[in-house]
Structure formats: structure tokens, C-alpha cells
Design an enzyme around this catalytic site. Sequence first.
Site: not given
Length: 305
Positions: A189, A61, A241, A64, A259
Amino acid sequence: MDELLEQLVEECRGCTSQGKVATYIPELAKANPEELGIYVLQSDGRHCQAGAYQKRFTIQSVVKPILLLLALMDNGEDYVRARVGVEATGKPFDAINMTDQTLFSDHINPMVNMGAIAMCTLIKGSSYEERFQRLLELTRKLAGDPEIRLDEAVYLSEKRTGNKNRALAYLLKTYGMIEDEVEEVLDCYFKACSISVNSKDLAHIAFVLANRGRLPQTDERVFSRRYAHYVNAILMTCGMYDGSGDFAVNVGVPAKSGVGGGIMAVVPTRMGIGIYGPSLDEKGNSVAGIQVLKGLSERMYLSIF
Ligand code: GLU
């Protein structure tokens, strides 16, 4: 400072046993939960490091914010803002964040999976492979590391098992928020999440965000001050998160976790920090990584609050 980092890594290594490595992507289960590393790049050019800072792992992530930057650079703020919202979801990263109401762009956030899948469609390129290559190039440029590559094994592992992301992508398609072929978008992705980096790379990327869009050393501008502001603000509210509030209270700087065990922390105008610690808490954040950042923030007064 080297000593402080060594000391924090030693102090916090013990808490790796309080978490677990991610296993829902089978390839990630191979990580050693006891590893912990940190790299810090400061605005005066000095850098320091401790532990497993050279260890390569997948960005997950932490890509992102880079996806968001590229979407902004390709389309401008208004276009992106009309398609991907900025409000925290307060839910886990892969949550199917919807009720029986129609899904709107304001419901999706760029720091969780649904928003990130939508952002893959905003990157320019004649094919999804070209879009991914442009993202990889930007990652290399921000990190100052031409060696950054795709981790093929993690990519294939996630592609094979990523059915929850397939569900999210089909929901986006159902509500007209993506038009392209779902599998092509997801392929981009999954590859984006499988870019292999180390803590030093994350520290360099964070540094550019801390330095309002300019690279270290050359001072070359890669993106505007406004985009740095936009991305840092979203990292502050949603980068960790549904643990972002806790992180704001305890550490107090914009940051993004993944992660794979990475955390990228941005200390505006002062430093970029990269962490590797694959033992994760129940929210998916590096347990020991957060403790190292908390200690560093307390001792160096890093909180922006
Ligand atoms: N590739 C991971 C997924 O989509 C990224 C999750 C994360 O790091 O939060 O499940």
C-alpha cells in the site's frame, strides 16, 4: 484551449494560499504550495497544458482507482464487490470508520484507505513485491509512460510514520477481512501511494477511464467497459473524500484526488484531465486544482448532470 488553461492557472494560483501542503507524511512537506499545473487529453487526440504539468509528485490516493481496476481485472466484479463495498463513508480518507459493531465488507470503500489496504490483498502475485510490480506496470500502461517509478524517499517516509494505516490494517485483520501479514500488505500500500507521476500521466489514465477502457491512439482495450463504468461511478460518489458532494455540484465529473496534490478527472467520452496543486484544503483536496476544474467545467460544459 491552451489560452484558457493558462488563464485558469493564473486566475486560480492565488487561492493556493488558502490551503496547506500535507505534512503528516514528512517528505510531502517539501512541496512548493504555489505550484499549479494541468494537462488535458481530448478524445480527438488533441492535448493542451499549462503551468507545472511536467512536475513529478507522488500519486497517493489517485492510485486507488488503479488498484480497484487491477482487483477487478484479476478477480471479476462479484468477487471484489463481496469484499469491498461501494457506499461513500462521508468521513475523512483515513477515518477509523467503525462503531462497536462488527466490521463488514459493505462498510469499506475502495476510495479511502481502509478499502485500498484491503484491495492490496486482492491483487494476484506470489509475493507483495510482485503485486506491487503488477500495479506499477498497469499504471505505466494506462499512463503510456514507461518512466514511471517509485519515489523511494516518500515511500520510506510514509512507511516510517504510517501508524494510522497500521491501525486500519489491524482492524481489517481483526475482523477477518485480510489474512496476510499486515506489514507486507502495508508495504504494498505504501509503495502504491508513492508511485511518482505528473499531470500528463494522470490525464492519460483518466482518458482511458473516459474512453471506457481503451488506450488513446492504439485503441487497445485494457479493461472492459463495465469496469470503466464501475470505477467512474465510485469516483463520482467518493473520489474527492468527504468533499465529493460539493465537487459533484460544482464540477460534476468523476474524479480522484490525492494528498500529494494530484487530481485525476474523467469526462466520460470527452477527455482526461490531470492536475497538480499540492496546497490542500482541510479535506485533503487540492484547493487551486478544484478551482481550475470548476472554471474549466463551467466554460466547457463538462458536468455530466
Ligand atoms: N498515502 C496516503 C495515506 O495513506 C494516501 C492518502 C490520500 O492521498 O488520501 O495516508
